[in-house]
Design an enzyme around this catalytic site. Structure first.
Site, PDB file in Angstrom:
ATOM      1  N   GLY A 293     -28.913  22.835  54.286  1.00 52.01           N
ATOM      2  CA  GLY A 293     -28.989  24.183  54.834  1.00 52.01           C
ATOM      3  C   GLY A 293     -27.907  24.456  55.866  1.00 52.01           C
ATOM      4  N   ASP A 315     -33.118  16.651  51.274  1.00 47.96           N
ATOM      5  CA  ASP A 315     -33.224  18.071  50.938  1.00 47.96           C
ATOM      6  C   ASP A 315     -33.923  18.202  49.592  1.00 47.96           C
ATOM      7  OD1 ASP A 315     -32.489  20.956  50.291  1.00 47.96           O
ATOM      8  OD2 ASP A 315     -31.411  20.682  52.184  1.00 47.96           O
ATOM      9  N   ALA A 365     -34.736  19.783  60.118  1.00 47.19           N
ATOM     10  CA  ALA A 365     -34.271  21.167  59.974  1.00 47.19           C
ATOM     11  C   ALA A 365     -34.827  21.839  58.729  1.00 47.19           C
ATOM     12  CB  ALA A 365     -32.739  21.198  59.924  1.00 47.19           C
ATOM     13  N   LYS A 369     -37.556  30.028  56.229  1.00 51.77           N
ATOM     14  CA  LYS A 369     -37.248  30.797  57.435  1.00 51.77           C
ATOM     15  C   LYS A 369     -37.096  32.300  57.204  1.00 51.77           C
ATOM     16  CE  LYS A 369     -32.222  30.398  57.091  1.00 51.77           C
ATOM     17  NZ  LYS A 369     -30.979  30.066  57.793  1.00 51.77           N
ATOM     18  N   LYS A 412     -38.703  33.018  66.958  1.00 54.96           N
ATOM     19  CA  LYS A 412     -39.789  33.769  66.308  1.00 54.96           C
ATOM     20  C   LYS A 412     -41.142  33.075  66.473  1.00 54.96           C
ATOM     21  CE  LYS A 412     -36.712  35.941  62.956  1.00 54.96           C
ATOM     22  NZ  LYS A 412     -35.481  35.490  63.653  1.00 54.96           N
ATOM     23  N   LYS A 424     -43.985  28.096  62.401  1.00 51.51           N
ATOM     24  CA  LYS A 424     -43.107  27.258  63.219  1.00 51.51           C
ATOM     25  C   LYS A 424     -43.762  26.954  64.568  1.00 51.51           C
ATOM     26  CE  LYS A 424     -39.363  26.113  62.412  1.00 51.51           C
ATOM     27  NZ  LYS A 424     -38.880  24.844  61.800  1.00 51.51           N
ATOM     28  N   VAL A 450     -28.540  32.450  64.113  1.00 55.51           N
ATOM     29  CA  VAL A 450     -27.195  31.884  64.101  1.00 55.51           C
ATOM     30  C   VAL A 450     -26.328  32.715  63.163  1.00 55.51           C
ATOM     31  CG1 VAL A 450     -27.816  29.535  64.751  1.00 55.51           C
ATOM     32  CG2 VAL A 450     -27.920  30.205  62.362  1.00 55.51           C
ATOM     33  N   GLY A 452     -23.986  33.875  60.436  1.00 54.70           N
ATOM     34  CA  GLY A 452     -23.544  33.432  59.126  1.00 54.70           C
ATOM     35  C   GLY A 452     -24.442  32.446  58.430  1.00 54.70           C
ATOM     36  N   ARG A 541     -39.620  45.811  58.835  1.00 55.71           N
ATOM     37  CA  ARG A 541     -40.235  45.139  57.702  1.00 55.71           C
ATOM     38  C   ARG A 541     -41.515  44.442  58.149  1.00 55.71           C
ATOM     39  NH1 ARG A 541     -35.103  41.589  56.146  1.00 55.71           N
ATOM     40  NH2 ARG A 541     -35.334  41.218  58.391  1.00 55.71           N
TER      41      ARG A 541
END
Length: 613
Positions: A293, A315, A365, A369, A412, A424, A450, A452, A541
């Site tokens: 990711g 992953d 990580a 999300k 969040k 989370k 973050v 990009g 949303r």
């Protein structure tokens, strides 16, 4: 002395002969000046006879000092310094010869005058040639490319102007500088205007549609202000790569790039505790979950710099795992790697992996999300991956004797209004509960958006602008915190190094950014105006709120030795009976969306579902 190049090239030979003749001219001119253009016969005879040994002497000195390795067309200060050094050596040798061999009728004033005249003629001829050559190639009658303004008047701007002249891509028409003292002066023949606020007027007057920021040493906030002013004036804004590259000569015009959003939101460079991180990572096995990711892959790049004994990549996406593995193989071929295709919810697979790899440090990580996608039909999957997956990996890490476990969380998770944030937050609570049982040290790092990253607003805006708009923003007042992916990864490493277990580190995210302003800046940086690309507001949303927070109401922060990290002290502690109930709930095979949200409200009391301000 280094071995010099042979004098075989015709231009080099011409330059060599020119310099030898100039030695004769300067020598005779010194005599003429000494005697007011009427040299006595005996002194004139001495002057001419001295040339027999003077010319070979200087020819040898010039050759040994490497005066013919450079090109006159690119004569520079360093070339002038070498030339003066050679002339000085030749003058001292000449004086020594005259004294040792008692050469008669050579006035001492001539020995002082001729090296000065020689330096003036040789240096002047070189720079005159360069000036003529540049005027012929790049002068006003043969301007090539597009007119451009250069912002800044320091050494970087000076080097940039030289690059521009050689490129043919642009031609500079003026320099813009904020310092009023510089106004009215000239840099390489170009007028300097001040302040930067009048760049639009200057650009319109001179027909420039482009601007290059040559201020690599300025603070990020200053570069951001300059870029915004230039973009607001309708200019295409570019910037130089770095101060070191520009001044070292490594810069080519092709390296000059458009100003990106990352430059507008630029932040001070992170100062890492390299010694501490080497102690944490060097020579040790380090594992990263979600390695393919945005954050996970950057963590892998940063960790590899500290020379771990082995980097273990985990992953569930085969393609993402393959991609980061190939990148690391190219950039860090000396770092052993092991790739595991696995789901963090698969306890047996994780146990097998951890038992075999024995990592000392785990960076977790892996997560779902994307807020809207996880809000309804995927709610239970978000809980199972973000909360149960974290718990499964945490327990497996503790059993395998992992020294430190770093959970990557999100802003969040603070007073969450969506399933992603609540899941989370639940992961944070679970890590603290496992930490309380002893053994592995569990550290949580919480930060905002973050730039990009996969699925973030920036790539979406770029795609919408490329299609001609509209750019969709959910609400005119919505704000978010942003940082770059490398900065986020570096601070995660720093927090992992500093954490002693049980802490939630909160990253300094700087000032929040209004998303609508971010959209407008991206449109301007694309060389378009608000009238060409429309901004459309679509409404909040499900699960989205206007303002993200980094700290909950019942939390307080304590400073750390690192200026960009603070520690959140949480009041809540999960009771044993609550922990048991939570495990029973998470172990259920399937829950509906509403059941998932009900459970989250039970185990995350601050969770309030729905869009809020």
């Amino acid at each position: 002395m280094k071995k010099m190049l042979p004098l075989s090239n015709l231009r080099t030979l011409a330059a060599f002969l020119h310099d030898v003749l100039v030695v004769a001219l300067a020598w005779m001119l010194a005599f003429w000046l000494r005697f007011n253009l009427d040299i006595p016969a005996d002194y004139e005879q001495a002057a001419y006879s001295s040339l027999i040994w003077l010319l070979p002497l200087f020819a040898m000195v010039f050759y040994l000092f490497g005066l013919y390795r450079g090109l006159w067309r690119f004569a520079s200060i360093s070339d002038l310094h070498r030339l003066i050094t050679a002339i000085g050596a030749g003058a001292l040798t000449t004086t020594a010869v005259i004294v040792l061999f008692t050469v008669q009728n050579i006035p001492r004033s001539v020995l002082v005058l001729y090296p000065v005249l020689l330096a003036a003629i040789m240096g002047g001829s070189r720079f005159a040639y360069r000036s003529w050559k540049e005027h012929r190639l790049y002068g006003p009658t043969q301007l090539r490319g597009q007119p451009v303004l250069v912002i800044g008047s320091g050494e970087a701007a000076d080097s940039l102007l030289r690059e521009i002249r050689r490129s043919g891509v642009w031609y500079a028409v003026a320099v813009i500088e904020d310092d009023p003292v510089q106004s009215g002066r000239r840099l390489q023949g170009l007028p300097i205007f001040s302040p930067i606020g009048q760049i639009g007027v200057v650009a319109e007057r001179l027909g420039a549609r482009h601007a290059i920021i040559a201020m690599p040493g300025a603070r990020p906030g200053e570069r951001r202000r300059v870029a915004e002013v230039a973009a607001a004036a309708g200019l295409t804004v570019m910037t130089v790569p770095s101060y070191d590259d520009l001044l070292s000569g490594r810069l080519a015009v092709s390296n000059i790039r458009k100003v990106e959003l990352e430059d507008l939101l630029g932040r001070e460079a992170v100062k890492l505790d390299d010694e501490g991180l080497h102690g944490l990572l060097r020579g040790r096995v380090v594992m990263v979950s979600g390695a393919g990711g945005s954050i996970g892959s950057e963590l892998c790049r940063q960790i590899a710099r500290f020379e771990p004994a082995r980097l273990v990549l985990l992953d569930s996406s085969e393609f993402a795992l393959y991609t980061i593995d190939q990148e690391l193989a190219g950039k860090f071929p000396g770092i052993p790697r092991q790739c595991w295709a696995a789901d963090v919810r698969d306890g047996e697979r994780l146990a097998e992996m951890l038992a075999g790899e024995r990592p000392a440090v785990v960076f977790h990580a892996a997560a779902y999300k994307h807020v809207p996608l996880m809000e309804d039909i995927n709610a239970w999957q978000a809980v199972r991956t973000n909360a149960l997956g974290t718990l499964t990996l945490a327990l497996a890490a503790r059993r395998a004797g992992v020294e430190k476990f770093v959970l990557i969380s999100t802003d969040k998770a603070v007073n969450p209004t969506n399933v992603m944030g609540a899941s989370k937050r639940l992961a944070e609570r679970l890590c603290r509960a496992v930490h309380a049982e002893g053994g592995t040290k569990f550290v949580t790092v919480r930060f905002g958006n973050v730039l990009g990253s996969n699925g973030s607003v920036i790539p979406k805006f770029r795609e919408q602008i490329a299609k001609g708009g509209p750019v969709t923003v959910t609400h005119p007042d919505i704000i978010r915190y942003f940082m770059t992916i490398p900065e986020a990864a570096q601070l995660v490493l720093q927090a992992g190094c500093m954490g002693q277990g049980g802490e939630i580190f909160v990253l300094d995210m700087g000032e929040p950014v209004k998303i609508v302003d971010l959209a407008r800046n991206m449109i301007r940086l694309s060389g378009l105006g608000d009238e060409e690309i429309r901004i459309e507001f679509t409404g909040l949303r499900p699960g989205e709120k206007l303002h993200e927070e980094l700290l909950a109401d019942d939390e307080a922060t304590l400073p750390t030795p690192h200026p960009k990290l603070r520690i959140a002290r949480l009041a809540d502690t999960m009771r044993a009976d609550e922990y048991a109930e939570l495990l029973d709930w998470l172990s259920a095979a399937v829950h509906s969306s509403e059941e998932a949200k009900q459970g989250l409200r039970r185990f995350v009391p601050e969770y309030v579902s729905g869009s809020v301000g």
